[in-house]
Design a protein around this motif. Sequence first.
Motif, PDB file in Angstrom:
ATOM      1  N   ARG A  62       0.758  -1.228  -0.008  1.00 62.06           N
ATOM      2  CA  ARG A  62       0.038   0.150   0.259  1.00 62.06           C
ATOM      3  C   ARG A  62       1.009   1.275   0.064  1.00 62.06           C
ATOM      4  O   ARG A  62       1.956   1.104   0.186  1.00 62.06           O
ATOM      5  N   ARG A 112      -8.280   3.805  -0.060  1.00 65.24           N
ATOM      6  CA  ARG A 112      -7.391   2.803   0.579  1.00 65.24           C
ATOM      7  C   ARG A 112      -7.246   1.510  -0.474  1.00 65.24           C
ATOM      8  O   ARG A 112      -7.532   0.393  -0.141  1.00 65.24           O
ATOM      9  N   ARG A 113      -6.502   1.609  -1.541  1.00 67.05           N
ATOM     10  CA  ARG A 113      -6.230   0.549  -2.437  1.00 67.05           C
ATOM     11  C   ARG A 113      -4.684  -0.173  -2.184  1.00 67.05           C
ATOM     12  O   ARG A 113      -4.099   0.549  -1.782  1.00 67.05           O
ATOM     13  N   CYS A 114      -4.771  -1.144  -2.470  1.00 66.99           N
ATOM     14  CA  CYS A 114      -3.474  -2.007  -2.166  1.00 66.99           C
ATOM     15  C   CYS A 114      -3.366  -2.890  -3.320  1.00 66.99           C
ATOM     16  O   CYS A 114      -4.108  -3.483  -4.274  1.00 66.99           O
ATOM     17  N   TYR A 150      -8.178  -2.299   1.056  1.00 66.11           N
ATOM     18  CA  TYR A 150      -8.013  -2.502   2.327  1.00 66.11           C
ATOM     19  C   TYR A 150      -8.935  -1.554   3.314  1.00 66.11           C
ATOM     20  O   TYR A 150      -9.201  -0.631   3.081  1.00 66.11           O
ATOM     21  N   LEU A 196      -1.987   2.413  -6.448  1.00 70.84           N
ATOM     22  CA  LEU A 196      -1.597   2.874  -5.139  1.00 70.84           C
ATOM     23  C   LEU A 196      -1.813   4.329  -4.823  1.00 70.84           C
ATOM     24  O   LEU A 196      -2.129   4.693  -3.765  1.00 70.84           O
TER      25      LEU A 196
END
Length: 291
Positions: A62, A112-114, A150, A196
């Motif tokens: 992340r 909140r991208r991972c 996430y 990200l």
Amino acid sequence: MCARFTLAVPDFASLVAMLEAYLGAGAADGGPARALAADPKAAALYRPRYNIAPSTVHPVLRAQGGQRELVAATWGFAGRFAGGGAAPSLLANARAEGARTKPTFRGAFAARRCVVPADGFYEWSGPKGARRPTWFHPAGGGMLRMAGLYQLAKDPDAGDIDVRFTILTTEASADVAQVHDRMPVLLAPEDVDLWLGVGDESDADRVEALLRPAPRGSLAARAVSTRVNAVGHDDPALLEEVAAEAAAPKAAAPKASPAKAAAPKAGGTLPLFDLDAGAGPAVPSGRTPRR
């Protein structure tokens, strides 16, 4: 759908080095590999895995304040609570088509991208009760970068903040379609920073455009043993290729006295919860919807 996957990189230092190399390869300026911060917890818990299932702790990539970091996270968003004090459902997957707008995922999609590192994933085919696993992996070897989201949730027991992730799925590519109609979203190295949110601010349309099937020919398929069906099995032998006939479970022989035979169990179990043939760690209660 992505209900199981693999990451057999031998040690955590090698995993970090591989991810840094991918980040460098994906850099717009073609510069050297980009360093990333590593969570000590992720390093301590890491080991090669051949049958990763929901509720497993797994390292995800992340971005925080422009810094890329590899952190330990638990697979599965906590969904709605069931009645009667039952545990919440476990959302292992999210459909890419609605992730930007659905209340459960839109906040994570926006901020909140991972990336979930893997080197393969399993899909199943065949009738219920006789499901056969296929392992999909990069045709040229190397690593897959699965698009994920996430969330931060408080651990009810320890009171610590727990990072939880879900894997985005899209319609199957030509490589996967004969086995399953869904597959995880796979990111090219040059798309990782955009996903990200590192560097230049990216608009939601550009990010959402990354949620597409992988190009034809990018994945290879291998029929593997039905030992994969039991989450307690986690060893390199799971990845050994088997003939299609061997991959199919054999039908049980008929009973000599049908009248005295026990009644068949209603429904049956999905491969995700099949703990026959060696049981092992139980999967937390709650359903994992088909995504």
